[in-house]
Structure formats: C-alpha cells, structure tokens
Design an enzyme around this catalytic site. Sequence first.
Site, PDB file in Angstrom:
ATOM      1  N   THR A 125       0.822  -1.207   0.000  1.00  0.00           N
ATOM      2  CA  THR A 125       0.000   0.000   0.000  1.00  0.00           C
ATOM      3  C   THR A 125       0.859   1.261   0.000  1.00  0.00           C
ATOM      4  OG1 THR A 125      -1.511   1.285   1.402  1.00  0.00           O
ATOM      5  CG2 THR A 125      -0.148  -0.308   2.530  1.00  0.00           C
ATOM      6  N   ASP A 126       0.293   2.351  -0.511  1.00  0.00           N
ATOM      7  CA  ASP A 126       1.018   3.631  -0.467  1.00  0.00           C
ATOM      8  C   ASP A 126       1.152   4.147   0.971  1.00  0.00           C
ATOM      9  OD1 ASP A 126      -1.631   4.377  -0.020  1.00  0.00           O
ATOM     10  OD2 ASP A 126      -1.696   5.915  -1.573  1.00  0.00           O
ATOM     11  N   GLU A 127       0.366   3.549   1.903  1.00  0.00           N
ATOM     12  CA  GLU A 127       0.422   4.041   3.286  1.00  0.00           C
ATOM     13  C   GLU A 127       1.771   3.781   3.945  1.00  0.00           C
ATOM     14  OE1 GLU A 127      -2.874   3.501   5.880  1.00  0.00           O
ATOM     15  OE2 GLU A 127      -4.334   3.743   4.280  1.00  0.00           O
ATOM     16  N   TYR A 153      -1.696  -0.411  11.198  1.00  0.00           N
ATOM     17  CA  TYR A 153      -1.918  -1.074   9.900  1.00  0.00           C
ATOM     18  C   TYR A 153      -0.750  -0.822   8.959  1.00  0.00           C
ATOM     19  CZ  TYR A 153      -3.375  -1.412   5.032  1.00  0.00           C
ATOM     20  OH  TYR A 153      -3.400  -1.683   3.675  1.00  0.00           O
ATOM     21  N   LYS A 157       2.143  -3.406   7.338  1.00  0.00           N
ATOM     22  CA  LYS A 157       2.360  -3.593   5.889  1.00  0.00           C
ATOM     23  C   LYS A 157       3.815  -3.262   5.527  1.00  0.00           C
ATOM     24  CE  LYS A 157      -0.349  -4.460   3.100  1.00  0.00           C
ATOM     25  NZ  LYS A 157      -0.816  -5.784   2.563  1.00  0.00           N
TER      26      LYS A 157
HETATM   27  P1  NAD Z   1     -10.247  -6.702   2.550  1.00  0.00           P
HETATM   28  O1  NAD Z   1     -10.203  -6.413   4.012  1.00  0.00           O
HETATM   29  O2  NAD Z   1     -11.469  -6.358   1.765  1.00  0.00           O
HETATM   30  O3  NAD Z   1      -9.989  -8.273   2.329  1.00  0.00           O
HETATM   31  C1  NAD Z   1      -9.022  -8.982   3.022  1.00  0.00           C
HETATM   32  C2  NAD Z   1      -9.248 -10.482   2.769  1.00  0.00           C
HETATM   33  O4  NAD Z   1      -8.200 -11.200   3.435  1.00  0.00           O
HETATM   34  C3  NAD Z   1     -10.570 -11.016   3.329  1.00  0.00           C
HETATM   35  O5  NAD Z   1     -11.178 -11.877   2.390  1.00  0.00           O
HETATM   36  C4  NAD Z   1     -10.150 -11.788   4.579  1.00  0.00           C
HETATM   37  O6  NAD Z   1     -11.011 -12.868   4.891  1.00  0.00           O
HETATM   38  C5  NAD Z   1      -8.760 -12.266   4.167  1.00  0.00           C
HETATM   39  N1  NAD Z   1      -7.891 -12.544   5.322  1.00  0.00           N
HETATM   40  C6  NAD Z   1      -7.671 -11.744   6.408  1.00  0.00           C
HETATM   41  N2  NAD Z   1      -6.839 -12.345   7.264  1.00  0.00           N
HETATM   42  C7  NAD Z   1      -6.512 -13.562   6.721  1.00  0.00           C
HETATM   43  C8  NAD Z   1      -5.675 -14.618   7.124  1.00  0.00           C
HETATM   44  N3  NAD Z   1      -5.010 -14.581   8.287  1.00  0.00           N
HETATM   45  N4  NAD Z   1      -5.550 -15.692   6.309  1.00  0.00           N
HETATM   46  C9  NAD Z   1      -6.220 -15.749   5.126  1.00  0.00           C
HETATM   47  N5  NAD Z   1      -7.046 -14.777   4.709  1.00  0.00           N
HETATM   48  C10 NAD Z   1      -7.187 -13.683   5.490  1.00  0.00           C
HETATM   49  O7  NAD Z   1      -8.954  -6.029   1.939  1.00  0.00           O
HETATM   50  P2  NAD Z   1      -8.740  -5.277   0.542  1.00  0.00           P
HETATM   51  O8  NAD Z   1      -9.178  -3.880   0.659  1.00  0.00           O
HETATM   52  O9  NAD Z   1      -9.252  -6.140  -0.545  1.00  0.00           O
HETATM   53  O10 NAD Z   1      -7.138  -5.259   0.487  1.00  0.00           O
HETATM   54  C11 NAD Z   1      -6.415  -6.365  -0.054  1.00  0.00           C
HETATM   55  C12 NAD Z   1      -4.937  -6.070   0.037  1.00  0.00           C
HETATM   56  O11 NAD Z   1      -4.629  -4.880  -0.690  1.00  0.00           O
HETATM   57  C13 NAD Z   1      -4.434  -5.821   1.456  1.00  0.00           C
HETATM   58  O12 NAD Z   1      -3.187  -6.436   1.584  1.00  0.00           O
HETATM   59  C14 NAD Z   1      -4.309  -4.312   1.560  1.00  0.00           C
HETATM   60  O13 NAD Z   1      -3.292  -3.956   2.455  1.00  0.00           O
HETATM   61  C15 NAD Z   1      -3.932  -3.951   0.130  1.00  0.00           C
HETATM   62  N6  NAD Z   1      -4.347  -2.618  -0.347  1.00  0.00           N
HETATM   63  C16 NAD Z   1      -5.642  -2.200  -0.215  1.00  0.00           C
HETATM   64  C17 NAD Z   1      -6.022  -0.964  -0.755  1.00  0.00           C
HETATM   65  C18 NAD Z   1      -7.458  -0.475  -0.653  1.00  0.00           C
HETATM   66  O14 NAD Z   1      -7.710   0.676  -1.020  1.00  0.00           O
HETATM   67  N7  NAD Z   1      -8.413  -1.279  -0.207  1.00  0.00           N
HETATM   68  C19 NAD Z   1      -5.080  -0.164  -1.400  1.00  0.00           C
HETATM   69  C20 NAD Z   1      -3.754  -0.623  -1.503  1.00  0.00           C
HETATM   70  C21 NAD Z   1      -3.417  -1.861  -0.983  1.00  0.00           C
HETATM   71  O1  DAU Z   2      -4.064   4.115   0.547  1.00  0.00           O
HETATM   72  C1  DAU Z   2      -4.336   2.753   0.528  1.00  0.00           C
HETATM   73  C2  DAU Z   2      -5.142   2.378   1.740  1.00  0.00           C
HETATM   74  O2  DAU Z   2      -6.446   2.902   1.548  1.00  0.00           O
HETATM   75  C3  DAU Z   2      -5.200   0.864   1.976  1.00  0.00           C
HETATM   76  O3  DAU Z   2      -3.907   0.418   2.279  1.00  0.00           O
HETATM   77  C4  DAU Z   2      -6.149   0.523   3.115  1.00  0.00           C
HETATM   78  O4  DAU Z   2      -6.279  -0.887   3.238  1.00  0.00           O
HETATM   79  C5  DAU Z   2      -7.512   1.110   2.807  1.00  0.00           C
HETATM   80  O5  DAU Z   2      -8.408   0.858   3.846  1.00  0.00           O
HETATM   81  C6  DAU Z   2      -7.394   2.614   2.559  1.00  0.00           C
HETATM   82  O6  DAU Z   2      -7.024   3.318   3.783  1.00  0.00           O
HETATM   83  P1  DAU Z   2      -7.703   4.721   4.190  1.00  0.00           P
HETATM   84  O7  DAU Z   2      -7.553   4.899   5.642  1.00  0.00           O
HETATM   85  O8  DAU Z   2      -7.257   5.799   3.284  1.00  0.00           O
HETATM   86  O9  DAU Z   2      -9.231   4.370   3.788  1.00  0.00           O
HETATM   87  P2  DAU Z   2     -10.637   4.632   4.537  1.00  0.00           P
HETATM   88  O10 DAU Z   2     -11.699   4.269   3.537  1.00  0.00           O
HETATM   89  O11 DAU Z   2     -10.703   3.984   5.870  1.00  0.00           O
HETATM   90  O12 DAU Z   2     -10.645   6.198   4.728  1.00  0.00           O
HETATM   91  C7  DAU Z   2     -10.493   7.081   3.641  1.00  0.00           C
HETATM   92  C8  DAU Z   2     -10.515   8.497   4.182  1.00  0.00           C
HETATM   93  O13 DAU Z   2     -11.835   8.781   4.668  1.00  0.00           O
HETATM   94  C9  DAU Z   2      -9.585   8.718   5.363  1.00  0.00           C
HETATM   95  O14 DAU Z   2      -9.029  10.014   5.271  1.00  0.00           O
HETATM   96  C10 DAU Z   2     -10.494   8.614   6.583  1.00  0.00           C
HETATM   97  C11 DAU Z   2     -11.824   9.139   6.061  1.00  0.00           C
HETATM   98  N1  DAU Z   2     -13.041   8.549   6.670  1.00  0.00           N
HETATM   99  C12 DAU Z   2     -13.146   7.198   6.702  1.00  0.00           C
HETATM  100  C13 DAU Z   2     -14.254   6.605   7.256  1.00  0.00           C
HETATM  101  C14 DAU Z   2     -14.381   5.095   7.323  1.00  0.00           C
HETATM  102  C15 DAU Z   2     -14.047   9.363   7.139  1.00  0.00           C
HETATM  103  O15 DAU Z   2     -13.958  10.615   7.080  1.00  0.00           O
HETATM  104  N2  DAU Z   2     -15.158   8.783   7.692  1.00  0.00           N
HETATM  105  C16 DAU Z   2     -15.297   7.429   7.786  1.00  0.00           C
HETATM  106  O16 DAU Z   2     -16.328   6.958   8.330  1.00  0.00           O
END
Ligand code: NAD
Ligand code: DAU
Length: 339
Positions: A125-127, A153, A157
């Site tokens: 992730t970019d985080e 988190y 990562k």
């Molecule tokens: P998500 O939370 O929607 O899904 C995570 C999945 O992993 C679920 O199906 C869960 O059951 C499974 N899981 C959790 N713990 C596990 C374990 N111990 N063993 C096996 N399976 C397990 O997550 P997402 O948003 O789809 O993110 C997927 C990946 O991409 C993550 O690694 C996250 O860090 C990365 N990522 C997410 C974003 C985003 O914007 N959502 C952006 C950049 C990177």
């Molecule tokens: O940048 C990549 C990341 O993006 C991934 O690595 C993470 O898995 C993914 O969850 C996401 O992280 P963020 O913290 O950016 O996403 P989130 O949707 O939780 O929040 C987006 C922005 O919105 C953040 O600035 C917090 C704000 N927010 C979020 C929630 C849930 C609110 O203002 N209100 C809310 O209820």
Amino acid sequence: MTIIVTGGAGFIGSNFIFYMLGKYPSDRIICLDKLTYAGNLSTLAPVMENKNFRFVKADICDREAVYKLFEEEKPDVVVNFAAESHVDRSIEDPEVFLRTNIMGTAVLMDACRKYGIIRYHQVSTDEVYGDLPLDRPDLFFTEETPIHTSSPYSSSKAAADLLVLAYYRTYNLPVSISRCSNNYGPYHFPEKLIPLMIANALNDKPLPVYGEGLNVRDWLYVEDHCKAIDLIIRKGRVGEVYNVGGHNEMRNIDIVKIICKALGKSESLITFVKDRKGHDMRYAIDPTKISEELGWLPETKFEEGIKKTIQWYLDNRSWWEEIVSGEYKEYYSKMYDKR
Ligand code: NAD
Ligand code: DAU
C-alpha cells in the site's frame, strides 16, 4: 499457470480473481482465504463452478495448511492480498494486524522457498510512505520515498514489505511488490469511506466525516489495480517495488458530496465527527516507473468509476445489506456512537 490468490474473498482479491479468470481462462486459480469478517464467500459465487477455480478456507499463518496446499497445487505464482486492511480497526486492536500481515507473509514466503515458485507478489500500500502535506502539491510518493508509517496497519504492511525484500536478498526468492493508492469499486466492504457513505446515504443515516474532511486520498478504480498486478507478475522485474496510482487526488468531503448528489440525498446528512488518531493528511502516488517500464496507465476515469460503483451498490443491495445487518452493527456502534 497455477496461481494462489490469498485474501480472494475480500474486496480487491475477488476483483482480481474475476479479472484473471476472464482474461486467462486456462490458468488455474486457487483462492486461499480465512473468511474473516471482511471475507465473503457469496462474493465468489460467480466463479465457484468454474473448473479452473478452487476455494480453500485457511489462515495464511497456518504453516501446516499452507504447506499442504502448496504440495497439492504446486503453484507457479502467489499473489498475497490477505491482510487486515482497515486503519481504524488497527488503531483499536493492533495485534491481529501484526499476526496476519507480518507472520502470514513470512509463512507464505517460506512455503515458496520450500516448494519453489516463479513469482511471489506482495500487494502492499502507499500508506507505507506515511503522508504528504496539503501545502506541497508538488510532492508525490516515488519508490524511493522513505518508509515512514503512521498507523499500526501501515506499520504492519511496511514490516511485511521489508521481509519480502529481505527474502529476495537473502534467499533469492523471486518477489515483487506493488504499492497502490486507495481503491474503490464493487465488493468494497462498507467499513471504508466510499461504500460506508453510499450505504448510509441510501439508509438516510448520518454521513460521518472525520475532522474537517480535508484529507486527500488518491483514488483508483479497482480493476486498474488488478491490471497493474497482472502486468507486474508477468513482466515486472524481480526484486522491484512498483507504485500504482492514477493521479486522482480528492478531498474526503468532496467525495461525500458527490455521493449525496448522485443518490439525490441532502448534504445535511453530513456530520463532522472526531478525527482519526494520527490521521494521514494526503496520499499521492507517482506512477512513472510502472508506466514507463510496463506501459501501465489507469483506464477508468473517476467520474465513470464512481458512477459504476454507486450503480453496483444500488443493484446489489442484498450483498451489503446482509453485511451491515450482522456483526457490523456492533462494530459501527463502537466506532461511531458518541464519536
Ligand atoms: P479486505 O479487508 O477487503 O480483504 C481482506 C481479505 O483477506 C478477506 O477476504 C479476509 O477474509 C482475508 N484474510 C484476512 N486475514 C486472513 C488470514 N489470516 N488468512 C487468510 N485470509 C485472510 O482487503 P482489501 O481492501 O481487498 O485489500 C487487499 C490487500 O490490498 C491488502 O493487503 C491491503 O493492504 C492492500 N491494499 C488495499 C487498498 C485499498 O484501497 N483497499 C489499497 C492498496 C493496498
Ligand atoms: O491508501 C491505501 C489504503 O487505503 C489501503 O492500504 C487501506 O487498506 C484502505 O483501507 C485505505 O485506507 P484509508 O484509511 O485511506 O481508507 P478509509 O476508507 O478507511 O478512509 C479514507 C478516508 O476517509 C480517510 O481520510 C479517513 C476518512 N473517513 C473514513 C471513514 C471510514 C471518514 O472521514 N469517515 C469514515 O467513516
């Protein structure tokens, strides 16, 4: 090719499985997922009958189960999406993030070392780069930006990324890493900003914006992320990190207003609530490396992607209504009541 996709019952992993089975119908995909609160087997219903798809319920930290699967399937490629992914949950309870995101990554890579692999790909992730100030729009995250994390988190990562690069240097494991910005699209769990706001707006519930809503995220349509990972595992260089993002920076408040407008809901639903602890201000990816080396470019413009996403949540109410009526209720009340 046989590919193990971990975390494939979650948001991005499921979109990746659909994309890959559609594009490479003769490849075999095995989804390994623990089905935590974020994993949903019903999401994978469209591919369950596909003879080139197999679902295995297991924890990536369970060495015995992971090794058994490698023995059975002899995968060529592993793409690791499995993770605890929600920043707010990590602030409440970091431990499971350390276990799954760090230990789980190590177990998967140990299996790759033991049984041999063409590529281990870590979905990061970019985080891991921390955040950027709002008053420096000229700054972007490149692959050389130092790791500088803010939340449990992102720290978990980043630790996993360091381990992946260490396995490359120490054991010559053929690894790659992608660091993507915020994704949006179908099957996004409604604890995250965009689906939470869509679900709440449709239920005429308050829209809880943290702080003043001025934090900036760099949004990418999920299929564009899937395409980037596909390119990296096939053509990306071993041992390399690739940033993925489409230069689509938006303030949270503006996203929420767009959702209100698209659904015909009043902005009076917007409620400013207490800020997230350690809240990152701005994320912004410089995708020059993946564009120049692999020819990747984002294809879905935000206006089109958010329209498709909102329509998906309207057309698939039962998918998210089932989630928000279950244990999610308890989570929501813990995180938002009296916030
Ligand atoms: P998500 O939370 O929607 O899904 C995570 C999945 O992993 C679920 O199906 C869960 O059951 C499974 N899981 C959790 N713990 C596990 C374990 N111990 N063993 C096996 N399976 C397990 O997550 P997402 O948003 O789809 O993110 C997927 C990946 O991409 C993550 O690694 C996250 O860090 C990365 N990522 C997410 C974003 C985003 O914007 N959502 C952006 C950049 C990177
Ligand atoms: O940048 C990549 C990341 O993006 C991934 O690595 C993470 O898995 C993914 O969850 C996401 O992280 P963020 O913290 O950016 O996403 P989130 O949707 O939780 O929040 C987006 C922005 O919105 C953040 O600035 C917090 C704000 N927010 C979020 C929630 C849930 C609110 O203002 N209100 C809310 O209820």
